[in-house]
Motif scaffolding. Structure first.
Motif, PDB file in Angstrom:
ATOM      1  N   GLY A 144      27.043  10.889 -27.718  1.00  0.00           N
ATOM      2  CA  GLY A 144      27.596  12.366 -27.235  1.00  0.00           C
ATOM      3  C   GLY A 144      28.265  12.152 -26.013  1.00  0.00           C
ATOM      4  O   GLY A 144      28.851  13.200 -25.515  1.00  0.00           O
ATOM      5  N   ASN A 145      28.078  10.877 -25.301  1.00  0.00           N
ATOM      6  CA  ASN A 145      28.869  10.855 -24.091  1.00  0.00           C
ATOM      7  C   ASN A 145      30.196   9.693 -24.223  1.00  0.00           C
ATOM      8  O   ASN A 145      29.841   8.467 -24.478  1.00  0.00           O
ATOM      9  N   ASP A 146      31.302   9.892 -24.044  1.00  0.00           N
ATOM     10  CA  ASP A 146      32.333   9.453 -24.496  1.00  0.00           C
ATOM     11  C   ASP A 146      32.902   8.629 -23.098  1.00  0.00           C
ATOM     12  O   ASP A 146      33.933   8.099 -23.261  1.00  0.00           O
ATOM     13  N   ALA A 147      32.202   8.483 -21.831  1.00  0.00           N
ATOM     14  CA  ALA A 147      32.690   7.913 -20.731  1.00  0.00           C
ATOM     15  C   ALA A 147      32.860   6.428 -21.041  1.00  0.00           C
ATOM     16  O   ALA A 147      33.857   6.175 -20.593  1.00  0.00           O
ATOM     17  N   HIS A 148      32.307   5.792 -21.632  1.00  0.00           N
ATOM     18  CA  HIS A 148      32.474   4.424 -21.890  1.00  0.00           C
ATOM     19  C   HIS A 148      33.592   4.138 -23.082  1.00  0.00           C
ATOM     20  O   HIS A 148      34.443   3.272 -22.885  1.00  0.00           O
ATOM     21  N   VAL A 149      33.764   5.078 -23.810  1.00  0.00           N
ATOM     22  CA  VAL A 149      34.994   5.104 -24.856  1.00  0.00           C
ATOM     23  C   VAL A 149      36.049   5.292 -24.114  1.00  0.00           C
ATOM     24  O   VAL A 149      37.082   4.442 -24.511  1.00  0.00           O
ATOM     25  N   ASN A 150      36.126   6.058 -23.199  1.00  0.00           N
ATOM     26  CA  ASN A 150      37.251   6.568 -22.432  1.00  0.00           C
ATOM     27  C   ASN A 150      37.989   5.360 -21.712  1.00  0.00           C
ATOM     28  O   ASN A 150      38.868   5.137 -21.302  1.00  0.00           O
ATOM     29  N   GLU A 151      36.758   4.837 -21.050  1.00  0.00           N
ATOM     30  CA  GLU A 151      36.930   3.424 -19.932  1.00  0.00           C
ATOM     31  C   GLU A 151      37.730   2.321 -20.891  1.00  0.00           C
ATOM     32  O   GLU A 151      38.619   1.846 -20.435  1.00  0.00           O
ATOM     33  N   ALA A 152      37.077   2.363 -22.056  1.00  0.00           N
ATOM     34  CA  ALA A 152      37.636   1.088 -22.977  1.00  0.00           C
ATOM     35  C   ALA A 152      39.038   1.446 -23.464  1.00  0.00           C
ATOM     36  O   ALA A 152      40.024   0.531 -23.382  1.00  0.00           O
ATOM     37  N   LEU A 153      39.295   2.541 -23.724  1.00  0.00           N
ATOM     38  CA  LEU A 153      40.715   3.192 -24.222  1.00  0.00           C
ATOM     39  C   LEU A 153      41.751   2.794 -22.838  1.00  0.00           C
ATOM     40  O   LEU A 153      42.966   2.324 -23.119  1.00  0.00           O
ATOM     41  N   LYS A 154      41.267   3.114 -21.605  1.00  0.00           N
ATOM     42  CA  LYS A 154      41.986   2.974 -20.474  1.00  0.00           C
ATOM     43  C   LYS A 154      42.356   1.375 -20.439  1.00  0.00           C
ATOM     44  O   LYS A 154      43.448   1.125 -19.952  1.00  0.00           O
ATOM     45  N   ARG A 155      41.319   0.580 -20.693  1.00  0.00           N
ATOM     46  CA  ARG A 155      41.430  -0.871 -20.427  1.00  0.00           C
ATOM     47  C   ARG A 155      42.554  -1.338 -21.408  1.00  0.00           C
ATOM     48  O   ARG A 155      43.217  -2.365 -21.299  1.00  0.00           O
ATOM     49  N   LEU A 156      42.338  -0.848 -22.752  1.00  0.00           N
ATOM     50  CA  LEU A 156      43.250  -1.500 -23.746  1.00  0.00           C
ATOM     51  C   LEU A 156      44.724  -0.962 -23.532  1.00  0.00           C
ATOM     52  O   LEU A 156      45.555  -1.314 -24.093  1.00  0.00           O
ATOM     53  N   GLU A 157      44.911  -0.087 -22.600  1.00  0.00           N
ATOM     54  CA  GLU A 157      46.501   0.487 -22.333  1.00  0.00           C
ATOM     55  C   GLU A 157      47.224  -0.828 -21.955  1.00  0.00           C
ATOM     56  O   GLU A 157      48.345  -0.842 -22.329  1.00  0.00           O
ATOM     57  N   ASN A 158      46.537  -1.718 -21.481  1.00  0.00           N
ATOM     58  CA  ASN A 158      47.365  -2.868 -20.895  1.00  0.00           C
ATOM     59  C   ASN A 158      47.895  -3.799 -22.069  1.00  0.00           C
ATOM     60  O   ASN A 158      48.540  -4.971 -21.910  1.00  0.00           O
ATOM     61  N   TYR A 159      47.324  -3.670 -23.340  1.00  0.00           N
ATOM     62  CA  TYR A 159      47.718  -4.321 -24.515  1.00  0.00           C
ATOM     63  C   TYR A 159      48.117  -3.617 -25.810  1.00  0.00           C
ATOM     64  O   TYR A 159      47.160  -3.505 -26.828  1.00  0.00           O
ATOM     65  N   PRO A 160      49.172  -2.772 -25.449  1.00  0.00           N
ATOM     66  CA  PRO A 160      49.704  -2.112 -26.380  1.00  0.00           C
ATOM     67  C   PRO A 160      50.032  -2.650 -27.699  1.00  0.00           C
ATOM     68  O   PRO A 160      50.125  -2.233 -28.757  1.00  0.00           O
ATOM     69  N   ASN A 161      50.561  -4.022 -27.643  1.00  0.00           N
ATOM     70  CA  ASN A 161      51.008  -4.573 -29.076  1.00  0.00           C
ATOM     71  C   ASN A 161      49.834  -5.712 -29.492  1.00  0.00           C
ATOM     72  O   ASN A 161      50.246  -6.391 -30.358  1.00  0.00           O
ATOM     73  N   SER A 162      48.768  -5.478 -28.983  1.00  0.00           N
ATOM     74  CA  SER A 162      47.773  -6.409 -29.441  1.00  0.00           C
ATOM     75  C   SER A 162      46.688  -6.030 -30.495  1.00  0.00           C
ATOM     76  O   SER A 162      46.339  -4.915 -30.220  1.00  0.00           O
ATOM     77  N   PRO A 163      46.470  -6.803 -31.436  1.00  0.00           N
ATOM     78  CA  PRO A 163      45.229  -6.315 -32.200  1.00  0.00           C
ATOM     79  C   PRO A 163      44.044  -6.116 -31.269  1.00  0.00           C
ATOM     80  O   PRO A 163      43.991  -6.758 -30.237  1.00  0.00           O
ATOM     81  N   THR A 164      42.921  -5.479 -31.736  1.00  0.00           N
ATOM     82  CA  THR A 164      41.711  -5.096 -31.056  1.00  0.00           C
ATOM     83  C   THR A 164      40.659  -5.601 -31.636  1.00  0.00           C
ATOM     84  O   THR A 164      40.676  -5.297 -32.907  1.00  0.00           O
ATOM     85  N   VAL A 165      39.472  -6.215 -31.081  1.00  0.00           N
ATOM     86  CA  VAL A 165      38.342  -6.372 -31.735  1.00  0.00           C
ATOM     87  C   VAL A 165      37.120  -5.810 -30.868  1.00  0.00           C
ATOM     88  O   VAL A 165      37.042  -5.724 -29.674  1.00  0.00           O
ATOM     89  N   LEU A 166      36.189  -5.022 -31.743  1.00  0.00           N
ATOM     90  CA  LEU A 166      35.146  -4.619 -31.154  1.00  0.00           C
ATOM     91  C   LEU A 166      33.715  -5.313 -31.881  1.00  0.00           C
ATOM     92  O   LEU A 166      33.606  -5.755 -32.969  1.00  0.00           O
ATOM     93  N   ILE A 167      32.844  -5.717 -31.002  1.00  0.00           N
ATOM     94  CA  ILE A 167      31.679  -6.414 -31.248  1.00  0.00           C
ATOM     95  C   ILE A 167      30.538  -6.046 -30.731  1.00  0.00           C
ATOM     96  O   ILE A 167      30.602  -5.067 -29.701  1.00  0.00           O
ATOM     97  N   GLY A 168      29.206  -6.280 -31.087  1.00  0.00           N
ATOM     98  CA  GLY A 168      27.911  -5.634 -30.599  1.00  0.00           C
ATOM     99  C   GLY A 168      26.785  -5.441 -31.652  1.00  0.00           C
ATOM    100  O   GLY A 168      27.183  -5.589 -33.031  1.00  0.00           O
ATOM    101  N   GLY A 169      25.828  -5.201 -31.213  1.00  0.00           N
ATOM    102  CA  GLY A 169      24.636  -5.033 -32.078  1.00  0.00           C
ATOM    103  C   GLY A 169      23.836  -4.066 -31.343  1.00  0.00           C
ATOM    104  O   GLY A 169      23.051  -4.206 -30.448  1.00  0.00           O
ATOM    105  N   PRO A 170      23.628  -2.898 -31.996  1.00  0.00           N
ATOM    106  CA  PRO A 170      22.871  -1.678 -31.583  1.00  0.00           C
ATOM    107  C   PRO A 170      21.277  -2.301 -31.286  1.00  0.00           C
ATOM    108  O   PRO A 170      20.975  -3.012 -32.252  1.00  0.00           O
ATOM    109  N   PRO A 171      20.615  -1.904 -30.477  1.00  0.00           N
ATOM    110  CA  PRO A 171      19.187  -2.212 -30.348  1.00  0.00           C
ATOM    111  C   PRO A 171      18.590  -1.964 -31.661  1.00  0.00           C
ATOM    112  O   PRO A 171      18.592  -0.943 -32.583  1.00  0.00           O
ATOM    113  N   CYS A 172      17.541  -3.033 -32.194  1.00  0.00           N
ATOM    114  CA  CYS A 172      17.261  -3.165 -33.461  1.00  0.00           C
ATOM    115  C   CYS A 172      15.494  -2.700 -33.734  1.00  0.00           C
ATOM    116  O   CYS A 172      15.304  -2.819 -34.802  1.00  0.00           O
ATOM    117  N   GLN A 173      14.973  -2.458 -32.578  1.00  0.00           N
ATOM    118  CA  GLN A 173      13.519  -2.546 -32.773  1.00  0.00           C
ATOM    119  C   GLN A 173      13.189  -1.539 -33.943  1.00  0.00           C
ATOM    120  O   GLN A 173      12.241  -1.650 -34.710  1.00  0.00           O
TER     121      GLN A 173
END
Length: 507
Positions: free
Chosen positions: A115-144
């Motif tokens: 429900g908090n898009d602050a980090h999503v918006n920050e990621a979008l802002k950083r990706l603006e410098n790569y307008p013609n590049s493919p993008t990759v998202l990686i990670g693993g939500p906590p699994c306990q």
């Protein structure tokens, strides 16, 4: 080396979520293109644990230093990792101030929240410098919350509180990044328990798969070209050259509209515990005379323990092996800085920037109770001759722990956790390295009986395929937790190679 994707050799941007100490990102960042440049670039990584974040930041910083120093670790980095004082840290960061500032910008010590898009918006802002590049998202939500062990421990708790556990919903944070960023490829890692976990009577895996398909993505298995069940998304690391039987769910997603095909991981030659850690300096467990009155040294204690075992053990093969061990009471303890031999496997991978260094980081032993030293001595000797770890039914009676569930063992009754002391068999991949290693070493006993101890952080890191120049911040307990929670970097590197081939084809 991989063929470059974009003109000008621009690296493909990555957003790394729930990063831990950086195992998944390390595998991607280690991949080079045909010109020797990094094929990927992490624009933003997010990790909430302060110690794991410090490790993540230091590694990001160190990569930049390596690129500047033509792959060689500078003396300032070595000095800091051997003595992580504020003075040495200031000295290192002052010399490479720009690189440190970039690492600080890349690695965020913050929590991701639904429900908090602050980090999503920050990621979008950083990706603006790569307008013609493919993008990759990686990670693993906590699994306990998905963990089979974690769920077993919670069976007596209120069911509703379990189903409302935030760790069951954090994957929705990851899902939000997919929705807003629309990456060309994403990689999501989690524990095997996710395949059988439920939330409000619905299978977690089915919910995740349905949500991703609703966003226009298809899931790919890295183990089979035609997945027909959730288990087809389970990756057994030992099949791919990782010296550890680590079984984790790895989901790779691509846009349905592109009808993308993803190749499977290629099976590799089996690597063993001895392959991974056999060259590391031999150590004795920490020994406190205060906790072991009457013994001037660890070897004196083990020498007497050896005699007690020879009198108590009825297994002739184990006795014969014990008789070969020599514990010199006058021998000085071996230090972790003893000259390091070349790794027997993955030499270039493990040595990293330490090409001509003989130091070993995070390779210090924890202290053990006297009785545990004796148990470790017996258990490791048993494993050497029987090629399996001893369970409590194999132990001499006097070494059995004083737990209620062990009381019936002499009469042959079935007990809970009979394998509570587990030696890692030297000629096989290890069992799964988990964060529990931070609590005690009983499940991770070194196979060399002459050392009679549990594994060090460096040995656990080797089994996880972290390079030797990868330093874990925050002290031993935190370092064990970080290592246990991470994705093996060498496995992540194999995944990165598969994905770069796909991005080359479809870009």
């Amino acid at each position: 080396m991989q063929k470059a994707v974009n003109e000008g050799n621009t690296p493909i941007p990555i957003i790394d979520l729930f990063s831990g100490p950086g195992g998944l990102g390390e595998g991607f960042m280690a991949l080079r293109d045909e010109y020797g440049n990094r094929a990927f670039k992490i624009l933003m990584s997010v990790e909430r644990d302060p110690n794991a974040h410090k490790t993540l930041r230091l590694r990001s910083f160190y990569r930049r230093i390596l690129d500047k120093n033509k792959g060689k670790a500078p003396k300032e980095y070595i000095e800091y990792t051997l003595d992580p004082s504020e003075k040495n840290f200031d000295k290192l960061t002052a010399k490479y101030a720009n690189e440190y500032k970039q690492a600080e910008d890349e690695t965020l010590c913050e929590a991701l929240e639904e429900g908090n898009d602050a980090h999503v918006n920050e990621a979008l802002k950083r990706l603006e410098n790569y307008p013609n590049s493919p993008t990759v998202l990686i990670g693993g939500p906590p699994c306990q919350a998905y963990s089979l062990v974690g769920r077993a421990r919670r069976t007596n708790e209120d069911r509703e509180s379990f189903e409302n556990d935030e760790r069951q919903t954090l994957y929705r944070c990851y899902l939000r990044f997919i929705e807003k960023i629309q990456p060309d490829i994403f990689v999501m890692e989690n524990v095997k328990g996710m395949l059988s976990a439920t939330r409000k009577s619905q299978k977690i895996f089915s919910l995740i798969k349905g949500d991703m398909e609703a966003l226009g993505y298809q899931l790919h298995s890295l183990s089979t070209e035609s997945p027909s069940s959730p288990l087809d998304y389970l990756i057994k690391s030992e099949k791919y050259g990782i010296p550890q039987a680590r079984h984790r769910v790895i989901l790779v997603g691509t846009k349905i509209s592109k009808r993308t095909e993803i190749a499977c991981l290629k099976p590799q030659k089996m690597t063993t515990v001895n392959d991974a850690i056999g060259d590391l300096p031999k150590l004795g467990g920490e020994f406190s005379r205060r906790n072991h009155p009457g013994f001037s040294s660890r070897n004196k204690f083990l020498s007497e323990a050896q005699e007690r075992l020879l009198s108590a053990v009825r297994d002739d093969k184990v006795k014969e092996y014990l008789e070969t061990l020599v514990f010199d009471e006058n021998e000085r303890p071996i230090k972790s800085s003893t000259k390091l031999e070349k790794p027997s496997i993955y030499q270039r991978w493990y040595e990293g920037g330490f090409k001509k260094q003989t130091i070993v980081l995070n390779h210090d032993t924890r202290a053990h109770m006297a009785k545990d030293y004796e148990r470790y001595l017996f258990a490791s000797a048993f494993t050497q001759v029987h090629d399996r770890s001893a369970n409590l039914y194999d132990f001499p009676t006097y070494l059995l722990p004083e737990h209620k569930n062990v009381l019936g063992i002499e009469s042959g009754k079935e007990i809970i956790f009979p394998d509570r002391f587990r030696v890692q068999v030297s000629n096989k991949p290890s069992t799964t390295v988990t964060a529990h290693i931070s609590k005690d070493g009983h499940y991770f006993i070194h196979p060399d009986a002459s050392q009679a101890r549990s594994l060090t952080v460096r040995e656990a890191a080797r089994l996880q395929t972290f390079p030797d120049d990868y330093y874990f911040e925050g002290g031993r307990t935190s370092a064990f937790q970080q290592v246990g929670n991470a994705v093996p970097p060498l496995l992540a590197n194999q995944i990165a190679k598969i994905l770069i081939d796909n991005l080359n084809t479809n870009s």
